[in-house]
Design an enzyme around this catalytic site. Structure first.
Site, PDB file in Angstrom:
ATOM      1  N   ASP A 179       5.837  -2.072  84.438  1.00  0.00           N
ATOM      2  CA  ASP A 179       5.603  -1.057  84.885  1.00  0.00           C
ATOM      3  C   ASP A 179       4.926  -0.873  86.276  1.00  0.00           C
ATOM      4  OD1 ASP A 179       6.015   2.007  84.722  1.00  0.00           O
ATOM      5  OD2 ASP A 179       6.547   1.730  82.783  1.00  0.00           O
ATOM      6  N   HIS A 234       4.082   6.545  86.570  1.00  0.00           N
ATOM      7  CA  HIS A 234       4.937   6.047  85.272  1.00  0.00           C
ATOM      8  C   HIS A 234       4.621   5.006  84.446  1.00  0.00           C
ATOM      9  CE1 HIS A 234       8.841   4.420  83.840  1.00  0.00           C
ATOM     10  NE2 HIS A 234       9.494   5.504  84.358  1.00  0.00           N
ATOM     11  N   SER A 244      13.349   6.379  80.685  1.00  0.00           N
ATOM     12  CA  SER A 244      12.106   5.586  80.682  1.00  0.00           C
ATOM     13  C   SER A 244      11.138   6.232  79.544  1.00  0.00           C
ATOM     14  CB  SER A 244      11.387   5.853  82.032  1.00  0.00           C
ATOM     15  OG  SER A 244      12.108   4.915  82.806  1.00  0.00           O
TER      16      SER A 244
END
Length: 727
Positions: free
Chosen positions: A151, A209, A518
């Site tokens: 990530d 994220h 996601s």
């Protein structure tokens, strides 16, 4: 909608010092020298071993390089060398040098590197996971499992990653920790940046994220978590007792394939159990797909892989991460709504959403944003073309009093609750069209926004999110994809930055509401960690089968799960259905698949020996003519082209429930499809016993173009459901 631009990135694990030579060369394209980064895939020599020393591996890989690079010691010419995910290396070459390497004996294929795009508090309750009286009491919290994340990095200091009550990492863990002066703990057991840079960097999350997906999968319980005071509750990952490791392979611009392979390579070497990948790209054949190639190697080592399905819905055949050895996860809504009600001057009102809930906004002039008008003191209606928050900031900077985000034409009833910087509301597509017409036809359009807080138990739920990519698969149409859906809309999880209007607050333990596949993939990664903790000997295919065959297809209203237009959702939208973690530990029966069967399946796709070797590391795999069709793979679902008119196929189930158990078949198919299953009853007398049955389908190909149904094996304790799609 703050769906990160096609929110697609992977979650993975730690990079080991053995698995990867420290990067010494930056990747990407160098216009000055006309060099590009290439991934070179090579045949293994006859005496190759994964225990080969880094020095010997380096020497062997150098033998494939152009003459000018062979003698470049002591500096390494490589960006990465790989040994686990694939055999090969990443290196900067000119086009002519890449052609030279391609022709070298022992080189399987040369790929030019590509940039792939980046694709909660109430979630555990919605899924039936609660510490007191919920499924966690009986199925566990993932203790001892290791979830790896590829990530954007992680906020190590966030309270979601504290290690209170955590056990030490399993002795099998071989990973390293590179967070500068900050030490790892028993929750976050490792991390490293793999960004093809000159110097190793700590994996600091500058995007958000990675922090969000990591806490979704396995963040610890945090009481009083909320986004700007909304969605208040106890935030927890799906597997709060599982360990985490972070490979930083992406930034705000995306993720390079060479970095992704380096992350998978390291994850395999380090000993993760679960690999969670929220990244992807448009469909290509598996032998050209770096994620498919790398995850095949992970599957061989017993690592379960959960991947985002993509954010290109609702159009058909937009699915990403299609390989049958990974779980492909679509996105759905939950039964929570952070209400922001838009009231027009003519009295009509529409329920939208916002995670920022200030005082109500009084009625003000309503204008449609076209970039030319003065918006001072006005409510501005905007079409979504970038981040909601960024658009809101632009309206605020221009003096706007509030903002209405208008849902896209194809987005149906999906709404998003962003952490806005001004009074705002995201309104669904049908209501947005009414607002557009009101602005066009009214002499003096006005609007107010009334903030009504957080509501739980909203219906219908779950509903498929409009952006969730749909099947059928392009790379392998007769493998039903997606496999499953899970929460992926307005997911509240850890965030490394403050959100909402700027204040004097310093960085704290912030949470944010984010949407995309996601977000759904790490939910399933956490669920898989719970299964692996309870059944460490289960194969990735068995874990996947347990998730798929226990899924539900009926929503909270006891009606079929709906799509974004509130119509019954087909299996190319929901796969086997919505994840049901309370059932996954004891599925009764599982459909298992070994490496050999996947190889035969790849041969059945018509791939050449060389193409199959690129994926599987097996030479001449198809030369003897052995192969199976897509339908013959022992998958927990069935998909078949309508033009064929019939299908007869075998399936084998393994008893993982009570030793003495009996299952009876229940067929639910449209009347135009003649269906039989033989035998109609399966009797088991011991654990891990296998039995095979035959499914026979026939229909009039000139009349039937699409049909869906299922077969179920039902015992006194279990229902094992497999969807069937004729398309």
């Amino acid at each position: 909608m703050d769906v990160h631009p096609r929110l697609l990135l992977p979650l993975l694990v730690l990079a080991s010092l053995v698995a990867n030579i420290t990067p010494a060369v930056p990747h990407g394209n160098d216009e000055r020298s006309s060099q590009h980064t290439y991934i070179v895939r090579v045949h293994p020599p006859t005496n190759f071993s994964t225990e080969t020393s880094p020095t010997d591996l380096d020497t062997w890989y150098r033998s494939f390089l152009p003459p000018r690079m062979v003698a470049s010691k002591p500096a390494t010419p490589f960006i990465y060398t790989y040994r686990e995910a694939l055999l090969g290396f990443a290196v900067k070459l000119t086009k002519e040098e890449a052609e030279y390497v391609t022709k070298r004996k022992g080189v399987l294929k040369v790929y030019q590197d590509k940039l792939l795009p980046l694709l909660t508090t109430h979630t555990p309750d919605f899924l039936g996971l609660r510490e007191n009286g919920g499924a966690w009491n009986t199925i566990g919290m993932g203790k001892g499992s290791i979830i790896g994340l590829l990530d954007t990095g992680i906020d190590f200091t966030h309270v979601s990653f504290a290690d209170d009550g955590m056990s030490p990492p399993p002795t099998k863990w071989r990973g390293s920790c590179n967070f500068g002066n900050v030490k790892c703990n028993k929750k976050l057991i490792g991390g490293r940046s793999l960004m093809g840079d000159y110097r190793p960097q700590p994996p600091v999350d500058e995007v958000g994220h990675g922090t969000h997906t990591a806490s979704t999968a396995a963040g610890r319980s945090v009481e009083g978590a909320s986004v700007l005071g909304n969605g208040n509750g106890t935030a927890s990952g799906m597997a709060p007792q599982a360990h985490l490791a972070m490979y930083q392979v992406c930034n705000e611009f995306g993720c390079y394939g060479s970095d992704i392979v380096a992350g998978i390579d390291a994850a395999i070497s380090d000993g993760v159990d679960i690999l969670s990948i929220s990244l992807g790209a448009k469909s290509v054949p598996f032998h050209d797909d770096m994620i498919a190639i790398g995850t095949f190697s992970a599957m061989r080592k017993g690592i379960f892989v959960s991947c985002s399905a993509g954010n290109s819905g609702p159009s058909s055949s937009t699915i990403e991460n299609e390989a049958p050895w990974v779980l492909t996860v679509g996105a759905s809504t939950m039964d929570r709504q952070m209400k922001a009600i838009v009231k027009l001057g003519d009295g009509r009102s529409f329920v939208g959403e916002s995670a920022y809930q200030p005082s109500n906004l009084a009625s003000s002039e309503l204008v449609y944003k076209d970039g030319s008008e003065d918006v001072s003191g006005k409510v501005v209606a905007c079409e979504l073309d970038t981040s909601q928050v960024k658009m809101g900031q632009a309206v605020k900077d221009a003096g706007g009093a509030g903002m209405i985000m208008l849902g896209k034409e194809n987005s149906g009833h999906t709404t998003f609750a962003a952490a806005h910087v001004l009074p705002a509301s995201y309104v669904n597509s049908p209501d947005s069209e009414v607002i557009r017409q009101y602005i066009k036809t009214s002499d003096k359009p006005t609007a107010s926004i009334i903030f009504n807080g957080t509501s739980l138990g909203t219906t219908p739920a779950p509903v498929v999110a409009y952006f969730s990519s749909r099947g059928p698969s392009t790379a392998s149409p007769c493998i039903l994809k997606p496999d499953i859906i899970g929460p992926g809309v307005n997911v509240i999880a850890a965030w490394p930055f403050t959100v909402g209007p700027k204040t004097d607050e310093e960085h704290g333990n912030t949470f944010n509401s984010v949407s995309g596949t996601s977000m759904s993939a790490p939910h399933l990664s956490g669920i898989a960690a719970i299964i692996k903790s309870a059944h460490p000997d289960w194969s990735p295919a068995a874990v996947k089968s347990a998730i798929m065959t226990t899924a539900y297809v009926i929503d909270d209203n006891k009606k079929p799960i709906l799509d974004e237009n509130l119509r019954p959702a087909g299996h190319f939208s929901i796969g086997a259905g919505h994840a049901n973690p309370s059932k996954v530990i004891n599925p009764g029966l599982v459909y298992d698949i070994d490496e050999k069967q996947y190889v035969l399946y790849l041969c059945g796709l018509g791939y050449t020996d060389s193409e199959v070797e690129t994926i599987t590391h097996q030479k001449d795999a198809c030369r003897n003519g052995r192969k199976i069709t897509e339908a013959e793979l022992n998958y927990p679902s069935l998909a078949v082209k309508a033009s064929s008119g019939k299908l007869v196929v075998n399936r084998t189930v393994t008893n993982v429930g009570d030793a003495m158990s009996s299952y009876t078949v229940d067929i639910d198919m449209p009347k135009e499809v003649e269906t039989s299953v033989s035998p109609t009853k399966l009797e088991f007398t011991k654990a891990n016993e296998q039995q095979t049955f035959t499914v026979s389908l026939s229909w009039d190909a000139s009349k039937t173009k699409h049909a869906e149904g299922s077969i179920k094996w039902v015992s006194s304790k279990n229902t094992v459901r497999s969807p069937i799609v004729i398309f």
